[in-house]
Every structure is written in C-alpha cells, then in structure tokens.
Write a protein that holds these residues in place. Structure first.
Motif, mmCIF file in Angstrom:
data_model
loop_
_atom_site.group_PDB
_atom_site.id
_atom_site.type_symbol
_atom_site.label_atom_id
_atom_site.label_comp_id
_atom_site.label_asym_id
_atom_site.label_seq_id
_atom_site.Cartn_x
_atom_site.Cartn_y
_atom_site.Cartn_z
ATOM 1 N N GLN A 86 46.311 37.006 41.307
ATOM 2 C CA GLN A 86 46.875 35.941 40.483
ATOM 3 C C GLN A 86 47.732 35.001 41.343
ATOM 4 O OE1 GLN A 86 46.342 35.043 37.250
ATOM 5 N NE2 GLN A 86 47.694 33.324 37.702
ATOM 6 N N ASP A 89 45.595 32.356 42.682
ATOM 7 C CA ASP A 89 45.251 31.358 41.668
ATOM 8 C C ASP A 89 46.433 30.464 41.345
ATOM 9 O OD1 ASP A 89 42.879 32.619 41.609
ATOM 10 O OD2 ASP A 89 42.812 32.953 39.447
ATOM 11 N N THR B 151 41.101 34.755 32.429
ATOM 12 C CA THR B 151 42.381 34.094 32.445
ATOM 13 C C THR B 151 42.512 33.451 31.078
ATOM 14 O OG1 THR B 151 43.806 32.586 33.624
ATOM 15 C CG2 THR B 151 41.512 31.943 33.457
ATOM 16 N N ARG B 156 38.115 33.260 35.807
ATOM 17 C CA ARG B 156 38.712 32.806 37.057
ATOM 18 C C ARG B 156 37.679 32.486 38.115
ATOM 19 N NH1 ARG B 156 42.680 37.404 38.497
ATOM 20 N NH2 ARG B 156 43.093 36.107 40.276
#
Lengths: 146, 400
Positions: A86, A89, B151, B156
């Motif tokens: 994450q 991202d 997500t 993603r």
C-alpha cells in the motif's frame, strides 16, 4: 464402476519428474510484480507521510532529525510489515518501491529494521515547490556574473 | 451407557482450535456440543481504530483461504458508503480473482476430503493441480495467499494481454484435470462408499438451521448470493447454482466439483469479455455517515459485513459474519446419529474456517438453547434425589 480407477494415473506419474523442486538448492524465481520487501528511494521522497498514514501494519515511521536542514529518518519495521505494498500505491513520487526478495527471515526482529536518513527532496511538489526553486535561479546568476 | 468424549480444542483431526463435546453411546453420537472462542483475535475492535484503506488489509487477514472474500465484502460496502462505483474493468478483475479464489478453496477442500476419507493420493494430486491456481493468483496480484488486489474504488493491478491468454491456457488445463476428478467420483467405488450417507442433513434441517454455501446446496437448497441478490457483475454473467440431493458428504463433494467447473465458465466469460478502461477510481478519505450491509458468496457460503460510518475516516463499527459461523448449527445436526469415526469427515465437510468465525464467544446449552447456572445447594439436592431413586447403586460394594 471399476476398482482402482486411480491406479493408471499413479503409474503414469512414476515416469514423470516431480512436481516440486529441491528448494534450498534450486529456487523458483518469483513472478513479475511480486510483492517482496518495501524499500525507500530517498532521492525522491518529499516526506508527505502518505505511506506512514496508510500503512495497515503501522510499520513505517518517519522522524524529523533536523527542522533547519530538513533531515528526516524513515524506518521500515519489516518485522511488522505485511507486504501489502500500500505504501507503494500511496507514494505520489514513486519513492517507495518493492523488491522481489522472499527469503527475509532473520534471527532477531532488530535485524529486520531498515532505516534511511536523508534530506527532503523537492521533486515537483505542490506547495513547497516555488520556495526552494525561486532562490535557486536568483542564486545562480550572481555566481555567473561574479 | 452414555459417555462424553471431548474433541479439541487441540486435536489431530482439527486444523484449528475448537471444542467439540460428543455424548456417545457405543460408537453412535447422541448429542454434540460446540465450544467456540479459542481463537478470538479482536479484529472488529481493531477495525474501529483504522482507516478504511487500512481496514481493507485487516479484513483480508480474517481468513487465510477466503482472504479476497472478506476484503471484497468490505470494499463493496465501503464503496456504497463512499458513493463511488468501481469501473467495469476493475469489477471484472475483482470478481475474476473471486472465482480463482473459489477454485483454489474448493480444490483445497477436495484434497482435505480425500485425506479425511483415507484417499491420500487423491489429496496429493488435487493439491498439485491447485498450484496452477495459486500461480495464476500470484501472477495477477503479486502474492499467493493475501492477494491485496482490492482497493476502495476498484482493483490495484491491471492484467495485460499476455497474462490474459496465459490464464485462459491454464484454465483449460485445470478444466481437464477437474473433469478427471469428476469422473473419478463415479468410477472409484471405495471413495464414493466412504462419503455416501455420512453426515446426513435433510433439506428441512438445512433450511431451518440456516446452513449456507455448499453445505446448504448439497441438501438441495439452491441458496447462492450470486444468484439471489446479485452483487457486482453477477447479474450479467451466465452461471448455474449447483445443488445435489443426496444431503451427505458425497453431495457436498459433488457440489464443490460442479461449482469449480461453473467457476471456470465464469472466469472464461470474464476474460473473454474484459472491457477496456481504468481499473479503479479515486476514493475520498471520508465517507458520508451511514450504515451498510454487504453480502458476498464466499467459497464457504454467505459472508456478511456490516459497516457503520460516522463521517470520519474510520468506521464506527464493523461486524463480520463469516460463513462457517452460519454452518455450526447444521454441523451439530449432521453429527447426531453419526459415528465417532466420521467426526473428522463430517466436520471437514463444512470446510470450517474457525478463526474466521471467532467473532464473539457464546456458550449455549445444547438441549435448552440457553446457558444455565445451577447453585451448589441445588446440585446437592439433585444428587440426593438421584441417590434415593437409584436403588441399584445403594448396595454397591467398595471394591478395595
């Protein structure tokens, strides 16, 4: 119905090579895009703290070392990391990346911590961009003149 | 003579800790009682202190096998609270991973069923073929178990054309292997003989005890959230709800093999009709205040998440009903009148995922349905009454 319907299948596989590999001696390469361990590319980190805020395992810690020098220390607590990527991202400047290491066991959880000390980068940021960018051209012409 | 046999919390037949208390007479089980709470982790409380994006990964860790189910259920609910709709391509990829997960979970279960029935070569071959699904999942998402593909607002990662063709090729291999196992069920009499008639759950019981997933469908209850209350893209995907009418472990095996074949059809449909476009939309950080119940057909049955939002970036409440919890009552009915030797097989047939179901601890008396507290004095009075009634025991001699 016949007895032992699975036996021909078993016999056929006697002459095939095993489905597994001899792991410590022979290793399978992870696929492209494998989520290994996160690492920082400090040249592009603008310390927006998006990774610290979004990390589900709270494994990223950013400490300000010197406010004047804009020095920071980012620690990735890999003992807490859940390898979800994450942080990659969330990062707006592509400073967080994932490697493809998968043998990451260690004898102590302190060996798993990775830390970077760096000066905050100014790569096309939104608000603080004009401030450091403006003195730079003004600083350069005098040096050229002199 | 009735004997109580405790099985668990730690037992070789169980993969995870759960307490089973069987009242048996000889080899036959007369009553069964379940004790839960050995694996409580407090996930719901932790969720209240994390943001929605962090909770996505937390809910994924509720279960190790249906990890995508929980994160999709949470994401579906959160997307309604955030008032965003994931793009079509994102939805197709999300439910492609869902179906891959169903295949991997059912193949895992088939292997376990083979192992519990004493057919270990079946177990090894099924698990070898399951590696193909795991490789596809690793290729798409970057990890074998916790895919982290969801997500809020889509998925993603995107897949490219080469990956799409590779998945289609691998699905053809898997389909051939699964058809082989489907035929094996009809040609291997010892395997069928071991599974047939074990763990009988009538249609009426399955309905009244609210069984979910393949356990209900094997008792001829066509209950499937994908068909009953279509979420995502399931209203446009053609597929059938697989049922069986034998109401036993054999039926549960057949339902799962059929469902795997249906999943291949769904995946091929999704891959062949994959629309172009983005895979995700950007989500805001704070949803509007409100509450939502999100339903999802996990490999084990209906998975329910209740999310309550108070307008901050963290949910006020998250409640998870994992499918295994819905099947516990039916398991007790299945165990009754069964044999002790069938306990592992019957219990494995609901595909239990105990740590998913550990939400709250509840101790229920198996007969009256409510917990009871008896005073010490009352117990002594009961013992006295029993001694007076039972005349045979009065002239028992001390053996030493």
């Amino acid at each position: 119905m016949r007895i032992g319907a699975f036996i021909p299948e078993l016999l056929r596989h006697l002459f095939k090579k095993p489905a597994t590999v001899d792991y410590p001696f022979k290793k399978l390469s992870p696929p492209e895009g494998f989520r290994g361990t996160p690492y920082l590319h400090p040249e592009t980190c603008i310390v927006c703290r998006a990774c610290e805020r979004d990390c589900p395992a709270e494994a990223i810690e950013i400490v300000e070392l010197s406010a004047a020098e804009k020095r920071f220390r980012l620690t990735i607590h890999n003992d807490r990391c859940i390898h979800c990527a994450q942080c990659v991202d969330s990062c707006p400047t592509d400073a967080m990346r994932m490697d493809d290491k998968y043998e990451i066991a260690a004898f102590s959880r302190w060996d798993l911590k990775a830390a970077w000390e760096y000066v905050r980068a100014v790569v096309k940021p939104k608000a603080p961009a004009p401030a450091p960018a403006a003195p730079a051209p003004s600083a350069n012409p005098p040096s050229d003149n002199g | 003579m009735k004997v109580q046999i405790p099985i668990g919390p730690q037992h070789p037949a169980l993969k995870e800790p759960i307490g089973l208390r069987m009242t048996v007479e000889g080899e036959v089980i007369h009553d069964a009682d379940l004790r839960l709470g050995y694996n409580h982790r407090g996930v719901e409380k932790v969720a209240e202190g994390r943001s929605y994006i962090q909770n996505l990964y937390l809910t994924e860790r509720i279960c190790g096998i249906c990890s995508h189910s929980h994160s999709t259920t949470f994401a579906q609910g959160a997307e309604i609270l955030f008032e965003i709709v994931p793009p079509k391509r994102g939805q197709f990829l999300r439910y492609l991973v869902s179906e891959l997960e169903r295949v991997h979970s059912h193949l895992l279960w088939l292997g376990v069923a083979g192992h519990e029935a004493g057919f270990d070569s079946f177990f090894m071959y099924v698990w070898r073929d399951r590696e193909i699904v795991m490789d596809i999942l690793e290729m798409i998402s970057g990890n074998r178990v916790h895919y982290a593909i969801n997500t809020i607002g889509g998925v993603r990662r995107d897949i490219d054309e080469a990956q799409r063709t590779k998945i289609l090729d691998l699905l053809a291999v898997l389909r051939a292997r699964t058809s082989f196992y489907l035929n094996l069920g009809t040609t291997e009499p010892s395997f069928v003989g071991r599974l047939a008639g074990v763990g009988y759950l009538s249609k009426e019981d399955a309905m009244s005890l609210c069984a979910v997933g393949p356990t209900a469908r094997a008792s001829n209850v066509p209950r499937d959230v994908r068909k009953d209350d279509p979420y995502g893209i399931y209203d446009e995907v053609p597929f059938e709800v697989c049922t069986a009418d034998t109401c036993d472990v054999l039926g549960r095996t057949v339902v799962r093999i059929k469902e795997v074949l249906q999943s291949y059809d769904i995946m091929e449909y999704l891959l062949r009709n994959l629309p172009a476009g983005p895979v995700a939309v950007k989500a805001p950080r704070r949803p509007k205040p409100g509450e939502i119940v999100s339903r999802y057909e996990a490999p084990r049955g209906e998975n329910i998440h209740y999310i309550k939002s108070n307008g901050t970036d963290k949910p006020e409440r998250l409640k998870v009903r994992a499918p295994t919890l819905g099947n516990y009552a039916a398991t007790i009915a299945m165990l009754k009148k069964g044999f002790i030797a069938d306990i592992p097989l019957i219990f494995a047939a609901i595909d239990p995922c105990i740590c998913c179901a550990e939400r709250s601890v509840e101790l229920v008396d198996s007969r009256s349905g409510r917990p009871s507290v008896v005073r010490w004095s009352e117990l002594r009075r009961m013992a006295g009454r029993r001694a007076a009634r039972d005349s045979k025991k009065r002239n028992v001699e001390w053996p030493l």
